[in-house]
Scaffold this motif. Sequence first.
Motif, short mmCIF file in Angstrom:
data_model
loop_
_atom_site.label_atom_id
_atom_site.label_comp_id
_atom_site.label_asym_id
_atom_site.label_seq_id
_atom_site.Cartn_x
_atom_site.Cartn_y
_atom_site.Cartn_z
N ILE A 58 0.83 -1.20 0.00
CA ILE A 58 0.00 0.00 0.00
C ILE A 58 0.87 1.25 0.00
O ILE A 58 2.06 1.21 0.30
N GLY A 59 0.26 2.37 -0.36
CA GLY A 59 0.92 3.65 -0.27
C GLY A 59 0.52 4.36 1.01
O GLY A 59 -0.53 4.08 1.60
N PHE A 60 1.38 5.25 1.44
CA PHE A 60 1.07 6.10 2.59
C PHE A 60 1.48 7.50 2.21
O PHE A 60 2.63 7.74 1.82
N GLY A 61 0.55 8.44 2.28
CA GLY A 61 0.83 9.79 1.83
C GLY A 61 0.47 10.84 2.84
O GLY A 61 -0.46 10.66 3.65
N ARG B 92 5.56 0.96 0.13
CA ARG B 92 6.31 -0.12 0.77
C ARG B 92 5.44 -1.37 0.79
O ARG B 92 4.20 -1.29 0.82
N THR B 93 6.09 -2.53 0.75
CA THR B 93 5.40 -3.81 0.88
C THR B 93 5.97 -4.53 2.09
O THR B 93 7.20 -4.56 2.29
N GLU C 154 9.34 -4.07 -0.86
CA GLU C 154 9.28 -2.78 -1.56
C GLU C 154 9.61 -1.69 -0.56
O GLU C 154 9.12 -1.70 0.58
N ASP C 155 10.44 -0.77 -0.99
CA ASP C 155 10.78 0.40 -0.18
C ASP C 155 10.98 1.60 -1.08
O ASP C 155 11.21 1.45 -2.30
N THR C 156 10.91 2.77 -0.49
CA THR C 156 11.06 4.02 -1.23
C THR C 156 12.41 4.64 -0.91
O THR C 156 12.81 4.71 0.26
#
Length: 401
Positions: free
Chosen positions: A254-257, A265-266, A378-380
């Motif tokens: 999911i995304g977090f904004g 991130r996963t 997954e990471d940013t």
Amino acid sequence: MEERVTKLELETRIERLCNAITKRNPEWDNVLIINRINQYYLTGTMQDGLLIINKNGTAKFFVRRSLNRAIDESPLAESQICTIYPMESYRDAAKIVGSELGETFVETETLTIGIIERIKKYFKYSNLYPVENIIFEVRAVKSPYELYWLQEAGRLYNILLEEVVPSILREGMSELEFTAEMYSTMLKMGYHGVTRFYRYQTEMIAGQIGFGDSSLVETNFDSPGGMRGMCPAVPIIGSRDRILKKGDLVFIDIGFGMYGYHVDRTQIYMFGASPSDEVIEVHRKCIEIEKRAAQLLKPGNIPSEIYNNIMKELDSDFLKNFMGFGDRMVRFLGHGIGLHVDEPPVIANGFNSPLQENMVIALEPKKGIAGVGMVGVEDTYIVTPNGGKCITGGEKDIIIV
């Protein structure tokens, strides 16, 4: 950090856009901005309107609804380079800027035939050119203001996935119940309530969530993972019928904004059991891939070369069900992120412009396992001279709940 972007930053963004268009076409005259995310990027407010930017660097923002909010929210209301006007139709804009637009750039992927016809009714132009790639080029390099909110979103997201989610998961709850409880917590933590995508007709409130092999279900979304969703009409959020049981893998992508800016991130969990040796091995291989790709997120490196260098290191057995499941495989390893989750540059073939410092990219190596679900990470990351700087906590093993 102030919640609102400053007048100076907005003026700088307009200047950078004008310079970028001039590099492509020195003879351009005007650019029309209708996409509300791009309008927000350039004005600091998200209204129903038309933004016209002239080659000389001045802008006029015509607002149908709500003019009062536009004046109250946009720092450009006090700028020397932009004026905000009321508008009922494009006729009002034409009366002020004139009907002759000359060489004109527009958002070709946003403008419908109906909008084009309304523009043609009141304006004349020599030629129309697409501006999307130019705007994304400008938006790709993040300012200190943008990096602050991206890093703050990443910090809170890490807390959500590592501390909060394990406390929510319980035997017998449905995917829908889990999503609802997690979403409520996200809002309380500061999540801005929606995960935005540029891709046409893509909608999410957060992202993909699945128990067990639900995360392998095919979707219309361009992502390695999957989800069944609520029903054929709403193939998102989560199933009412899929119940969490011991031994289930839990897939959360999911995304977090915050204040418009997203991180991605996963995290994978195993509920009530330990993951098998196969699952651990595959997951940790995905971690190694992410670390290798992150090392290459340096200014000057080419996204397509990063993609191909990583992919050629993987053996044929691992490539089966890598970045998808079955015949549903995506052809990228990562993507730019910011006001949209799916922004350039993409770590994939066809993206040959060098990375620049302060671009922000989500890396997401994942692999499907039959009967188990989607594993991986997954990471940013922020592009820096030393490689990718992770802002979402870093590559994590499977969390056992």
